[in-house]
Design a protein around this motif. Structure first.
Motif: not given
Ligand code: NAD
Length: 319
Positions: A12, A15, A115, A174, A177, A182, A218, A221-222
């Motif tokens: 993560i 990214h 996080t 999170f 993800t 990954q 992801v 998520v970003i």
């Protein structure tokens, strides 16, 4: 802004680094490369300051905090296999490492984005897990729960620094993800299944496969991280980031086989054999994402098919 990303060579984190650079920020990465890869940052290599070091070292952290306006703290020991195999190192990294980051940030009055994980909810199988919901955990000596304990302490620490020392903190949880970069090696189910499917090898399901999971891309998520990181309304809050589409592990295996055109079979392995005696898993974990929607208008946009396609595309690339 001048931004520090701890764990920035990870899945993560890398990214996030790319997005921050694209938005014009100056980025420093602190990572010990224990699970992260320098190659995750290859396209950004000339544009970032990379420090190979640990959040457990105050000397490394002091270097990393030089001329910084904002910190994203992602460095952590992650992955169920990793935690169960190295419980002590994982606990120390996840608790002491976070304390070190918060302490230094408080002394320099630098905002911190922490996080955390949906693991804090433990075995709570409610239809939709809200940030204020109860945690339901197994015994502290069932090693799997030590990750949940550590992340919960991180949250409490961050909150205490906010309340007592006026530190600007934002905490996110999170949920699963997935996406390119990954590693399947740490037990992450989607990359593990996609790799097996592409190789036409058996797909190994732990337990009976009726357990369900929710997966977020992801890139979604970003988007959520960036929206929350600079939102005033998120200061001092804990916010879920996840996709609320729920699928059983059996259906996930079938979907990956069909979407990659694989000839793989599904094989079943009991949890005890995979993770050791007394392993406990949760049946389901579904996020309630009303709070993030209210705060910054975020909702996940990418579906499971696009996650599988993006992971498969990356895995098919040579090297
Ligand atoms: P990752 O393993 O790819 O990233 C973690 C990074 O931290 C790695 O690059 C690793 O080398 C680095 N690191 C580990 N120990 C360190 C130390 N002592 N000092 C400096 N760097 C160190 O995992 P990820 O999935 O990218 O996770 C990023 C964050 O998100 C973690 O805090 C994790 O707990 C959290 N999280 C991830 C998920 C998920 O589904 N991927 C779910 C919940 C929470």
């Amino acid at each position: 802004m001048r931004i520090l990303v701890t764990g920035g060579a990870g899945f993560i984190g890398s990214h996030l680094v790319s997005r921050l650079i694209a938005e014009g920020h100056t980025v420093t990465v602190l990572d010990d490369l224990s699970t992260g890869l320098q190659s995750n940052l290859s396209t950004e290599a000339n544009r970032i300051k990379f420090i190979r070091g640990s959040v457990l070292s105050t000397a490394d952290l002091s270097r990393a905090f030089e001329e910084i306006d904002y910190v994203f703290h992602l460095a952590a020991a992650v992955g169920v296999f990793n935690i169960v195999k190295n419980p002590l190192r994982s606990l120390l990294t996840n608790i002491r490492g976070t304390e070190n980051v918060l302490d230094l940030a408080a002394s320099k009055k630098i905002p911190v984005f922490v996080t955390s994980s949906s693991e804090v909810y433990g075995k709570n199988v409610s239809d939709s897990l809200k940030e204020s919901d109860d945690r339901i955990l197994g015994s502290p000596v069932t090693l799997r729960w030590s990750y949940s304990e550590a992340k919960a302490i991180d949250e409490s620490l961050a909150y205490a620094y906010h309340v007592e020392k006026n530190l600007e903190t934002r905490i996110v949880r999170f949920f699963n993800t997935v996406g390119p970069r990954q590693l399947g090696a740490y037990g992450m189910v989607v990359p593990r299944f996609v790799r097996a499917a592409l190789n036409n090898e058996p797909i190994t399901v732990y337990g009976d496969g009726n357990q369900t999971r929710c997966f977020a891309h992801v890139h979604d998520v970003i988007d959520a991280v960036i929206a929350l990181a600079f939102a005033k309304g998120a200061i001092g809050k804990v916010v879920n980031i996840g996709n609320d589409f729920e699928i059983s592990i059996n259906d996930l295996a079938k979907k990956i086989i069909s979407e990659t055109g694989s000839k793989s079979d599904v094989v079943y392995v009991p949890y005890d054999e995979a993770y050791g005696d007394g392993f406990e898993d949760m049946e389901r974990r579904v996020p309630d994402i009303k709070l993030i929607n209210e705060l910054v208008g975020w909702k996940p946009r990418r579906d499971l098919s696009s996650m599988i396609a993006d992971i498969a595309t990356e895995m098919k690339q040579p090297g």
